[in-house]
Design a protein around this motif. Structure first.
Motif, mmCIF file in Angstrom:
data_model
loop_
_atom_site.group_PDB
_atom_site.id
_atom_site.type_symbol
_atom_site.label_atom_id
_atom_site.label_comp_id
_atom_site.label_asym_id
_atom_site.label_seq_id
_atom_site.Cartn_x
_atom_site.Cartn_y
_atom_site.Cartn_z
ATOM 1 N N GLY A 137 0.818 -1.208 0.000
ATOM 2 C CA GLY A 137 0.000 0.000 0.000
ATOM 3 C C GLY A 137 0.851 1.257 0.000
ATOM 4 O O GLY A 137 0.545 2.233 -0.701
ATOM 5 N N GLU A 138 1.940 1.219 0.761
ATOM 6 C CA GLU A 138 2.854 2.366 0.795
ATOM 7 C C GLU A 138 3.520 2.569 -0.559
ATOM 8 O O GLU A 138 3.648 3.705 -1.042
ATOM 9 N N ALA A 139 3.919 1.476 -1.193
ATOM 10 C CA ALA A 139 4.560 1.563 -2.513
ATOM 11 C C ALA A 139 3.606 2.146 -3.553
ATOM 12 O O ALA A 139 4.001 2.975 -4.384
ATOM 13 N N ILE A 140 2.350 1.735 -3.490
ATOM 14 C CA ILE A 140 1.347 2.263 -4.419
ATOM 15 C C ILE A 140 1.156 3.757 -4.201
ATOM 16 O O ILE A 140 1.068 4.543 -5.160
ATOM 17 N N ALA A 141 1.116 4.167 -2.942
ATOM 18 C CA ALA A 141 0.942 5.589 -2.631
ATOM 19 C C ALA A 141 2.113 6.421 -3.137
ATOM 20 O O ALA A 141 1.938 7.570 -3.565
ATOM 21 N N ILE A 142 3.314 5.844 -3.111
ATOM 22 C CA ILE A 142 4.516 6.571 -3.531
ATOM 23 C C ILE A 142 4.663 6.605 -5.052
ATOM 24 O O ILE A 142 4.872 7.661 -5.649
ATOM 25 N N ALA A 143 4.576 5.427 -5.667
ATOM 26 C CA ALA A 143 4.919 5.317 -7.082
ATOM 27 C C ALA A 143 3.717 5.223 -8.013
ATOM 28 O O ALA A 143 3.858 5.425 -9.221
ATOM 29 N N GLY A 144 2.546 4.900 -7.469
ATOM 30 C CA GLY A 144 1.376 4.696 -8.313
ATOM 31 C C GLY A 144 1.255 3.233 -8.716
ATOM 32 O O GLY A 144 2.253 2.592 -9.068
ATOM 33 N N GLN A 145 0.038 2.722 -8.669
ATOM 34 C CA GLN A 145 -0.205 1.320 -9.000
ATOM 35 C C GLN A 145 0.305 0.965 -10.389
ATOM 36 O O GLN A 145 0.843 -0.119 -10.625
ATOM 37 N N GLU A 146 0.188 1.897 -11.324
ATOM 38 C CA GLU A 146 0.570 1.623 -12.717
ATOM 39 C C GLU A 146 2.076 1.443 -12.883
ATOM 40 O O GLU A 146 2.532 0.926 -13.903
ATOM 41 N N ASN A 147 2.848 1.843 -11.891
ATOM 42 C CA ASN A 147 4.303 1.741 -11.983
ATOM 43 C C ASN A 147 4.871 0.541 -11.232
ATOM 44 O O ASN A 147 6.095 0.365 -11.197
#
Length: 267
Positions: A137-147
């Motif tokens: 969840g933290e990674a998605i918030a930082i980089a965006g799910q598409e990345n």
């Protein structure tokens, strides 16, 4: 680019053993190879690929950044070193191998360095490995799910990781299953053997097909050409609802990859 559903893992394989495994895999039709900096076999994997007749453009190569190299000062230089060892000018996928122990390197710092590596053309896709629900969840918030191309995690009939799987699906994050065969335990499993007999397959093929049918990529390893060929038949195997129900009963939360001082607090 979509991730290949089926590839060759090289964990624990070194020296001539990994060279022979990669050569055999490429010979029988594998086109995705997974390695990591900590495996200490990138040079041998690169040698086997270079000496094969398979064009680089037909391959999908993945490596993983070790925890010592997650800072912005070290990540890109370490990836460039991996590229030299692998004898290629780019990776198809580069992952954070394990979250920084104790959060010593902020996740944002590592992901921003990976995004910069992608911008420089050093890798075509980026992702993570061994990330929990909170970390993903933290990674998605930082980089965006598409990345985030994938989260590579341990999933086997004995560790079905259902909470994480559900979260990843909700977020649209692809999962790659490693240790799908549980260090060969699946081969001896009576439930999997019974399903295999029903389909004229092997227990290993059943375990791999089970993961594939859930939409995961798999990266089994083997040093035997016959097993490499056999495993590659798993995508053609279709399990029915009765088979899947039987495999569901095997889940016992048995985790094999849990290194002290590195593993996060699992879900």
């Amino acid at each position: 680019m979509t991730l290949p559903a089926f590839g060759l893992g090289t964990f624990r394989l070194k020296g001539q053993t990994v060279i022979d495994s990669v050569r055999s895999a490429l010979d029988v039709g594998y086109r995705a190879i997974d390695t990591a900096q900590i495996y200490e076999n990138e040079a041998e994997v690169g040698q086997a690929i270079t000496e094969s007749s398979v064009p680089r453009g037909d391959l999908f190569l993945t490596t993983k950044i070790w925890t010592d190299n997650l800072s912005k000062e070290k990540l890109i230089p370490s990836l460039q070193d991996s590229l030299k060892k692998l004898r290629t000018d780019h990776m198809d996928l580069t992952l954070i191998h394990w979250p920084s122990p104790g959060g010593a390197v902020p996740l944002a710092e590592s992901l921003e360095a990976l995004l910069e590596a992608r911008q420089q053309g050093l890798t075509r896709q980026i992702g993570v490995s061994n990330f929990t629900i909170a970390l993903l969840g933290e990674a998605i918030a930082i980089a965006g799910q598409e990345n985030i191309a994938t989260n590579q995690v341990e999933i086997s009939p004995y560790l079905q990781n259902r909470k994480l799987v559900a979260f990843a699906r909700e977020q649209g994050i692809h999962l790659t299953s490693y240790m799908t065969l549980a260090y060969g335990k699946t081969v001896q499993d009576p439930v999997l053997q019974q399903i295999a007999a029903k389909h004229g397959a092997t227990a290993a093929q059943v375990a791999l097909a089970w993961a594939l049918q859930q939409g995961f990529s798999v990266i089994p390893s083997s040093t035997r050409r016959a097993n490499l060929e056999s495993n590659l038949k798993a995508p053609a195997l279709r399990l029915d609802d009765e088979d899947l129900a039987g495999i569901a009963t095997l889940d016992r939360g048995e985790r094999l990859a849990n290194p002290d001082g590195i593993a996060p607090q699992w879900d």
